[in-house]
Design a protein around this motif. Structure first.
Motif, short mmCIF file in Angstrom:
data_model
loop_
_atom_site.label_atom_id
_atom_site.label_comp_id
_atom_site.label_asym_id
_atom_site.label_seq_id
_atom_site.Cartn_x
_atom_site.Cartn_y
_atom_site.Cartn_z
N ALA A 137 35.63 9.41 85.71
CA ALA A 137 34.90 8.45 84.87
C ALA A 137 34.98 7.06 85.47
O ALA A 137 35.94 6.68 86.11
N VAL A 138 33.94 6.29 85.24
CA VAL A 138 33.87 4.93 85.76
C VAL A 138 34.29 3.96 84.67
O VAL A 138 33.79 3.98 83.55
N HIS B 158 32.71 11.15 78.07
CA HIS B 158 32.73 9.74 78.46
C HIS B 158 31.31 9.22 78.26
O HIS B 158 30.40 9.53 79.04
N ASP C 195 29.25 7.31 81.06
CA ASP C 195 28.92 8.09 82.25
C ASP C 195 27.67 8.94 82.08
O ASP C 195 27.08 9.38 83.08
N LEU D 196 24.94 6.90 83.95
CA LEU D 196 25.16 6.30 85.26
C LEU D 196 24.38 7.00 86.36
O LEU D 196 24.21 8.23 86.34
N ARG E 40 26.87 8.21 90.18
CA ARG E 40 28.32 8.16 90.04
C ARG E 40 28.69 8.57 88.63
O ARG E 40 27.84 8.81 87.79
N GLY E 41 29.98 8.67 88.38
CA GLY E 41 30.45 9.01 87.06
C GLY E 41 30.75 10.49 86.89
O GLY E 41 30.51 11.32 87.77
N TRP F 250 27.67 13.17 87.25
CA TRP F 250 26.74 13.20 88.37
C TRP F 250 26.85 14.52 89.12
O TRP F 250 25.86 15.01 89.68
N THR G 8 37.71 13.94 80.90
CA THR G 8 37.96 12.66 80.25
C THR G 8 38.60 12.87 78.88
O THR G 8 38.39 13.89 78.24
#
Length: 502
Positions: free
Chosen positions: A2-3, A419, A422, A425, A428-429, A432, A500
């Motif tokens: 997760a970002v 999350h 995400d 996003l 990314r994330g 993805w 997450t």
């Protein structure tokens, strides 16, 4: 992984919202209508969800479901039990998938991103969308036909006997397209307009169907012969051969909503409100409309000498002009209410999800309406065997495998923890995966779909089945698809992936 950027806010009852959508607003997979609904806008009550189901269930195709089953040889008890059981079964995945909508405020196609990937979600979203387009066309055709029949009762032979275009009176096409335009105008105003429409129409539609029933029973002096007519199938092997595929068709009737109920529950004031509203709404209203249809048709058979399962055709024979108008208003409202909620909301979000920067919710609804005409819905409902076994059964098996992936992914693998940021996003994330696709979910869906509908037979399909050795499974298509999608997705779980906890 997760970002980290903005922290989600969690309410005491467990609902989640983003404190700041700024970091995701520039993503090509974001638009305001796909964004999580803020907590202050999640205002739907138990009544809103109950009214939603009243509006969706009380429509002409629901009314004629019992007719389709009786035409296949069942008696009224068998038909009623089959419809009721089917709706109780489909309620389970519906409530399980509804949870994410209320908790995170996200629609169905965004929910799908958690399992299929940011891009892969379009696979199942567009599958759901095209099925909804066909249903939209069916409901619009049925509603337009009802309008045509009842106006004909008031306007006379000049209306019903008008010159034909494409094998139908031009006045029927006028009603069909007029019906289409009214629905497009409502959907153009957005979800709040639909909520208000459902709240007002739900009780009016129920009253209209009860007036229809009351008039027939009073004029006929009783319940009529259908209640005394025995089953042509009995309760032995002949019945069970028809029962299981028919049950799959009844489940499939609302299997579309078992996937995309997050489109509505994202506005829920709490989990309790959406769960209670749906439990009170779906099985009760579908059972209600089935028994009303059976009793009304039985009384009509005693009154007119034939079983008239089309409520518009029945209403057109009434002596009272006032009752004809009541029936007209009820049937029109019933069909619009069901069509908007069940067949326009989901594809509007689904098409928007495919091109978030170009297609708004309203434009998605317009696309739905156009495709609904191009599908030529009048052909889909012309034969009860094709309608239940080919149309309902086939798409029910396809969507069941998706439902299996959702339930396995959300409840077993992720344990209801997503999350939120995400899900929007780009590149990314956590969701993805591989280029925006999760091959595990796609593989589980393909396996489940092939097992469920690979043996499709009857109607437009070969007598021996598309894949002959899978033919026996087709009679249980929804159960097979759901179980296979669920188990295969669990078996392919990536044990190295970090889940997450937010």
């Amino acid at each position: 992984m997760a970002v980290e950027s903005s922290s989600p806010q969690v309410t005491p009852d467990g609902r989640v919202e983003l404190s700041d959508v700024g970091p995701i607003q520039d993503s090509r997979f974001y638009n305001p209508e796909l964004a999580p609904v803020p907590i202050e806008q999640r205002t739907w009550t138990t009544y809103n969800f109950f009214a939603l189901w009243m509006g969706m269930a009380h429509n002409i195709p629901s009314y004629t479901l019992a007719a389709s089953l009786i035409a296949l040889g069942m008696d009224w008890v068998q038909a009623f039990l089959t419809i009721t059981l089917g709706n109780l079964i489909v309620l389970v995945p519906m409530l399980l998938n509804s949870h994410a909508g209320t908790k995170y405020g996200i629609p169905f196609p965004v929910f799908a991103r958690a399992f299929y990937g940011i891009r892969g979600a379009n696979l199942v979203a567009l599958l759901r969308a095209f099925i909804a387009c066909a249903w939209f066309g069916i409901q619009t055709w049925v509603g337009g036909k009802a309008l045509h029949v009842i106006i004909g009762r008031l306007a006379g032979e000049g209306w019903t006997g008008a010159s034909q275009v494409g094998g139908q009176p031009w006045t029927l096409w006028l009603c069909f397209f007029g019906f289409w335009v009214v629905q497009m105008l409502v959907i153009w105003r957005g979800m709040e307009a639909i909520r208000r429409f459902e709240n007002w129409t739900a009780p009016l539609v129920s009253i209209g169907f009860l007036v229809l029933l009351g008039y027939v029973l009073v004029k006929a002096g009783g319940f009529g012969p259908i209640l005394q007519t025995g089953s042509k199938l009995g309760w032995g092997p002949d019945f069970w051969k028809v029962f299981f595929p028919a049950l799959m068709g009844m489940i499939a009737f609302w299997s579309t909503l078992s996937l995309n109920m997050p489109d509505f529950t994202r506005f829920g004031g709490s989990q309790r409100k959406q769960v209670t509203g749906q439990i009170l709404g779906l099985p009760t209203t579908m059972s209600f409309i089935a028994i009303v249809a059976i009793l009304t048709t039985s009384g009509a058979q005693a009154l007119y000498g034939e079983a008239i399962w089309d409520p518009a055709d029945l209403a057109s024979r009434f002596d009272s002009t006032a009752l004809v108008l009541v029936a007209l208003v009820s049937l029109v409202l019933a069909t619009i209410s069901a069509n908007l909620a069940a067949n326009v909301v989901s594809p509007s979000y689904d098409f928007s999800n495919a091109f978030p920067r170009r297609i708004t919710f309203a434009v998605g609804g317009l696309i739905t309406g156009v495709i609904g005409i191009l599908i030529q819905p009048w052909r889909l409902i012309s034969d009860p065997s094709i309608y239940i076994f080919a149309w309902l059964g086939f798409y029910g098996g396809l969507l069941a495998s998706v439902a299996g992936v959702f339930v396995a992914g959300y409840w077993v693998i992720k344990k209801t923890r997503l999350h939120l940021e995400d899900l929007y996003l780009d590149g990314r994330g956590a969701y993805w995966f591989n280029g925006g696709w999760n091959w595990r979910a796609v593989a589980a869906t393909l396996v489940g779909s092939v097992l469920a509908v690979g043996g499709a037979y009857g109607g437009p399909f070969p007598a021996d089945g598309l894949i002959p050795f899978l033919k026996p499974l087709y009679d249980y298509n929804w159960v097979v698809g759901f179980a296979a999608g669920f188990l295969v997705f669990l078996a392919l779980k990536d044990n190295k992936a970090k889940e997450t906890t937010r």
